[in-house]
Design an enzyme around this catalytic site. Structure first.
Site, PDB file in Angstrom:
ATOM      1  CG  ASP A   1       4.313   5.575  -6.142  1.00 39.65           C
ATOM      2  OD1 ASP A   1       3.300   5.264  -6.790  1.00 39.65           O
ATOM      3  OD2 ASP A   1       4.933   6.640  -6.308  1.00 39.65           O
ATOM      4  CB  VAL A   2       1.171   0.723  -8.038  1.00 39.35           C
ATOM      5  CG1 VAL A   2       0.906  -0.221  -6.868  1.00 39.35           C
ATOM      6  CG2 VAL A   2       0.077   1.782  -8.160  1.00 39.35           C
TER       7      VAL A   2
ATOM      8  CG  ASP B   1      -2.139   0.897   1.060  1.00 38.70           C
ATOM      9  OD1 ASP B   1      -3.195   0.354   0.680  1.00 38.70           O
ATOM     10  OD2 ASP B   1      -2.029   2.118   1.267  1.00 38.70           O
TER      11      ASP B   1
ATOM     12  CB  SER C   1     -14.460  -0.658 -12.258  1.00 41.42           C
ATOM     13  OG  SER C   1     -15.700  -0.056 -11.926  1.00 41.42           O
TER      14      SER C   1
ATOM     15  CE  LYS D   1     -10.644   0.365 -11.485  1.00 43.84           C
ATOM     16  NZ  LYS D   1      -9.629  -0.505 -10.805  1.00 43.84           N
TER      17      LYS D   1
ATOM     18  CE1 TYR E   1     -11.771   3.672 -10.272  1.00 48.27           C
ATOM     19  CE2 TYR E   1     -13.941   3.184 -11.197  1.00 48.27           C
ATOM     20  CZ  TYR E   1     -12.901   2.880 -10.324  1.00 48.27           C
ATOM     21  OH  TYR E   1     -13.004   1.773  -9.504  1.00 48.27           O
TER      22      TYR E   1
END
Length: 245
Positions: free
Chosen positions: A61-62, A38, A140, A157, A153
């Site tokens: 940190d992705v 995370d 999503s 997704k 978003y």
């Protein structure tokens, strides 16, 4: 009965709370050792401590190539293998087209798309050598049907779906499976921040007439991570109570 994931090692990103934490919990319950990653390393460590010795928590940190590489190498060093990666980390920066800033558009695209791509790339390097592995990307229903106020978003997704299918085709002959899940309305701190009116209006569009629980996403992740899904790759599973059919 042997646990579904006995002896497996997994990474779940964005797993200090919400759906990510439910996923990490389910994987541990099914016998896996899990690295909880995370952006908030302290929350990740606390979440891991609550799950006991089968979990470890780390900051990641992705969006950073170096951070994701360190996440994967650290997990392999800790557990000796990497069998499962769940790309779950995500953010929202909702606004109408007129009001959304370029910075808010780019932030959402970067976390979801660049973050998922970096995770797939780093994990698959390990998995292809092992000739096995399961990568699960959290998309999503917004990526299928689109949501007003979420052009960033919804685009991100939807992109995860295309990335899942492309990676699945590249990695299949190495024994690495890549699948995606599209959750619908799930009861999390993020969705509970919606106005009561918006929440009720969304819930009314669901044939099952209720929001889902994080555990209901986690169960599908455990299935895809396990040998029960051994002949599934490039699949996109809708977990939405029927919304968006």
């Amino acid at each position: 009965m042997t646990a579904l994931l006995e002896g497996r090692a997994a990474i779940v990103t964005g797993a200090a709370q919400g759906i990510g934490l439910a996923i990490a919990t389910a994987l541990v319950e099914h016998g896996a050792r899990v690295t909880i990653a995370d952006l908030d390393g302290d929350k990740a460590a606390a979440a891991a401590a609550a799950l006991g010795g089968a979990a470890r928590g780390v900051a990641c940190d992705v969006t950073s190539e170096e951070s994701v590489a360190a996440l994967v190498s650290g997990a392999v060093e800790a557990f000796g293998t990497l069998d499962v990666l769940v790309n779950n980390a995500g953010i929202t920066r909702d606004a109408s087209l007129r009001k959304m800033t370029l910075a808010d558009f780019q932030a959402v695209i970067t976390v979801h798309l660049q973050g998922t791509w970096l995770g797939i790339r780093a994990a698959s390097e390990v998995m292809r050598e092992q000739k096995r592995g399961s990568i699960i990307n959290i998309s999503s229903m917004s990526g299928k049907v689109g949501n007003p106020g979420q052009t960033n978003y919804s685009a991100a997704k939807a992109g995860i779906v295309g990335m899942t299918k492309a990676a699945a085709k590249e990695l299949a002959h190495h024994g690495v499976r890549v699948n995606a899940i599209q959750p619908g309305l799930i009861r999390t701190p993020m969705t509970e921040a919606m106005s009561p009116e918006a929440y009720a209006a969304t819930e009314a569009t669901i044939p099952m007439r209720r929001a889902g629980e994080p555990d209901e996403i986690a169960g599908v992740v455990a299935f895809l991570a396990s040998d029960l899904a051994s002949y599934m790759t490039g699949a996109v599973l809708e977990v939405s109570g029927g919304r968006g059919m």
